[in-house]
Write a protein that holds these residues in place. Structure first.
Motif, short mmCIF file in Angstrom:
data_model
loop_
_atom_site.label_atom_id
_atom_site.label_comp_id
_atom_site.label_asym_id
_atom_site.label_seq_id
_atom_site.Cartn_x
_atom_site.Cartn_y
_atom_site.Cartn_z
N SER A 1 -19.33 40.79 101.82
CA SER A 1 -18.72 40.59 100.51
C SER A 1 -17.37 41.30 100.42
O SER A 1 -17.15 42.32 101.06
N TYR A 2 -16.49 40.74 99.60
CA TYR A 2 -15.21 41.39 99.33
C TYR A 2 -14.77 41.04 97.92
O TYR A 2 -15.35 40.15 97.27
N LEU A 3 -13.77 41.75 97.43
CA LEU A 3 -13.30 41.59 96.05
C LEU A 3 -12.02 40.77 96.01
O LEU A 3 -11.07 41.06 96.74
N HIS A 4 -11.99 39.76 95.15
CA HIS A 4 -10.78 38.98 94.90
C HIS A 4 -10.44 39.14 93.42
O HIS A 4 -11.20 38.72 92.54
N THR A 5 -9.29 39.75 93.14
CA THR A 5 -8.96 40.06 91.75
C THR A 5 -8.41 38.84 91.01
O THR A 5 -7.70 38.02 91.59
N HIS A 6 -8.74 38.79 89.73
CA HIS A 6 -8.16 37.77 88.84
C HIS A 6 -7.23 38.41 87.81
O HIS A 6 -6.36 37.74 87.26
N ALA A 7 -7.42 39.69 87.54
CA ALA A 7 -6.52 40.43 86.66
C ALA A 7 -6.51 41.87 87.15
O ALA A 7 -7.57 42.47 87.33
N ILE A 8 -5.34 42.40 87.39
CA ILE A 8 -5.25 43.75 87.97
C ILE A 8 -3.97 44.43 87.51
O ILE A 8 -2.92 43.81 87.40
N SER A 9 -4.10 45.73 87.21
CA SER A 9 -2.95 46.51 86.76
C SER A 9 -2.03 46.85 87.91
O SER A 9 -2.44 46.86 89.07
#
Length: 592
Positions: A210-218
């Protein structure tokens, strides 16, 4: 890649926009962004007029990506994401002709029959009635300063329900995911008084990790390298692979992580030099039913994060789970719609081309058959005792022979094209000296060259050894040289050179060469003929297309389509550049 204990996203600082879809364009392109095929509405959306030709256009000339990112660079990001298992990437773009915003979704099309060529499917939703919410700056303060600020969280059940209502309204109103996710993060940060945060989708690589794909990030970039990374990657989402971090615990286990003293947490992976302070951290999983689909992370609230806060956020996390799953389904629908639209357009064009081809083919058969029948009748009368004129007799035999050979060549080309398109062709790779091959091909055409008083000049590199199929390369070169003799005005240049991607002298080849290889051998045949129109150039290598009267010129009209198929089988490319000063055909073969 900024795989630290925390990644920050200030979409309140990104001035997110949104609007309702009004038009849709479906386009396929190669790795250079050159349009291969498109839906009927595409030209109207990209140019504002359906009269302009889109085939062969560089999409980078039509679309403005965020932060000045080049379109072919973004295609490379899509390809890299696809290798990680991401089905698509989306980004907000601006249509250059109208300055109108649009959402662009791109899929990498894996083609097992053409593994050395990248092709992409693009789905463009143009938008109107833009909507935005105000931006707010986040001050950089220390952990002690924030803790002593005395700011209390303003989160309560009523506020959460109001946020959920607004997100659902935005989703139903068809404001795009870029806006909805951004607004969700903005609300989450404000409600919890957190300094920065992110909302992301949890995806899986081909190996199941698993890995993280951002949709909103600062934006927590702290130096030139991280600022450039954020600028290039944030608009369409960042991928974070390092799960040995605080957020990695939630990605891999689906559990809540409350770390009010992050540095001492067992999962802490440390912070890169220059990273803003991380005083407190909260990672919350996002589920849709029993399936883990994403997570939200926030940091540096003035008060400690608690389980009670997590419980209050639970309805919002359920809503985000519904949104992530809904947008996943929407991407699948868009992919299905785009694929069907493109297939329908390609079938329509194929049927039109085949209809034109069949009409041309009837001429190709009828004309030589009528000649064969007519001259055969004359020969029959001569042999039945009529008066024989030796000169006319030989003329009749020559006409029968010439037209029979043309028909045989035509049928052979049809069978050859069908065989290549069916994928049944085998490639016999071996070391080939391209300089020798070019000279051998030239020798075969000596009589035609002398007959037309054509001057041939050479610009050949030595030691041009490549592992390829000499028969296929020879067939391609023979066709190109034959055409140059037929259509040229007495001057031909045969050149052979080794080139690297990025070299300034590549000219028009730079935008067309596949980036899968760093170096190529380029075989070029240049003539000084009348040139090829842009419309004909777009169809030049397509089957069932005839640019000229093939019988008058002694060809079948299928040769270039076969050559293009050969070049793909060899892992290369066949390209053309033309003007009223002549044409340059280039065969690129990768240096192994």
């Amino acid at each position: 890649m900024m795989d630290s204990d925390f990644i920050r996203g200030d979409l309140s600082n990104a001035n997110s926009n949104s609007s309702i879809f009004v038009e849709v364009a479906t386009i396929s392109c190669n790795q250079a962004g050159i349009v291969l095929s498109h839906s009927q509405s595409s030209a109207s959306i990209l140019f504002g007029s359906s009269e302009q030709t889109l085939q062969g256009t560089d999409l980078g000339d039509c679309l403005q990506l965020p932060s000045g990112l080049l379109f072919n660079e973004y295609l490379n990001l899509v390809y890299e994401a696809a290798k990680l298992g991401a089905h698509s990437k989306s980004v907000m773009v601006t249509l250059k002709h109208s300055s109108q915003e649009a959402e662009l979704v791109i899929w990498y099309l894996e083609q097992k029959s053409k593994p050395l060529h990248r092709e992409f499917l693009c789905h463009l939703d143009s938008r109107k009635t833009t909507k935005s919410y105000p931006s707010s700056a986040i001050a950089e303060v220390s952990c002690d300063e924030r803790e002593n600020a005395g700011v209390s969280p303003i989160l309560n059940d009523a506020l959460v329900l109001n946020v959920i209502k607004e997100l659902q309204q935005d989703y139903i109103a068809d404001y795009g995911g870029h806006y909805v996710y951004g607004r969700a993060l903005h609300a989450l940060l404000n409600c919890t008084q957190s300094e920065y945060g992110f909302i992301g989708e949890i995806l899986k690589k081909d190996d199941g990790e698993s890995y993280l794909h951002t949709h909103a990030i600062s934006n927590i970039s702290w130096d030139d390298a991280t600022r450039e990374f954020y600028k290039v990657n944030a608009p369409s989402g960042m991928q974070f692979m390092n799960n040995k971090t605080l957020f990695g615990v939630t990605v891999t286990t689906g559990e809540v992580v409350i770390a009010n003293h992050p540095a001492s947490h067992p999962a802490a992976g440390g912070l890169p030099k220059g990273h803003p302070p991380l005083c407190r951290y909260l990672g919350v999983p996002i589920y849709c039913g029993e399936r883990l689909v994403g997570m939200a992370g926030i940091a540096n609230a003035p008060m400690e994060y608690t389980q009670a806060l997590v419980d209050t956020l639970t309805p919002l996390m359920f809503t985000l789970g519904f949104l992530i799953k809904s947008y996943q389904n929407e991407r699948k629908r868009k992919y299905a719609d785009a694929t069907l639209e493109l297939q329908a357009q390609e079938l329509s064009l194929a049927n039109k081309s085949k209809t034109e081809f069949l009409a041309s083919m009837s001429h190709e058969f009828r004309t030589p058959l009528n000649s064969i029948i007519g001259f055969s009748s004359k020969i029959e009368r001569y042999l039945q005792g009529g008066e024989i004129d030796p000169e006319r007799f030989l003329t009749a035999i020559d006409a029968v022979s010439r037209n029979s050979k043309h028909l045989l060549s035509f049928v052979n080309d049809l069978l050859e094209l069908a065989k290549v398109e069916s994928g049944q062709y085998k490639i016999d790779r071996h070391d080939v000296d391209l300089e020798i091959l070019v000279n051998e091909c030239y020798q075969r055409f000596m009589s035609e060259i002398e007959e037309k008083n054509t001057v041939v000049s050479f610009q050949l590199s030595r030691a041009a050894i490549v592992k390829t199929d000499s028969f296929k390369v020879s067939k391609i070169l023979s066709k190109l040289l034959s055409n140059a003799i037929k259509y040229g005005h007495g001057e031909i240049t045969l050149s052979l050179k080794r080139t690297e991607l990025g070299e300034s002298q590549l000219g028009f080849l730079q935008s067309q060469l596949s980036t899968l290889h760093q170096a190529y051998w380029i075989l070029q045949v240049a003539d000084n003929g009348p040139g090829i129109s842009d419309e004909d150039k777009d169809r030049l290598f397509q089957p069932y297309t005839n640019m000229h009267n093939s019988l008058a010129k002694g060809g079948t009209g299928l040769g270039l389509a076969i050559c293009a198929q050969y070049s793909r089988l060899l892992g290369g490319q066949l390209m053309v550049e033309s003007s009223d000063q002549g044409s340059v055909f280039s065969l690129a073969l990768p240096v192994e």
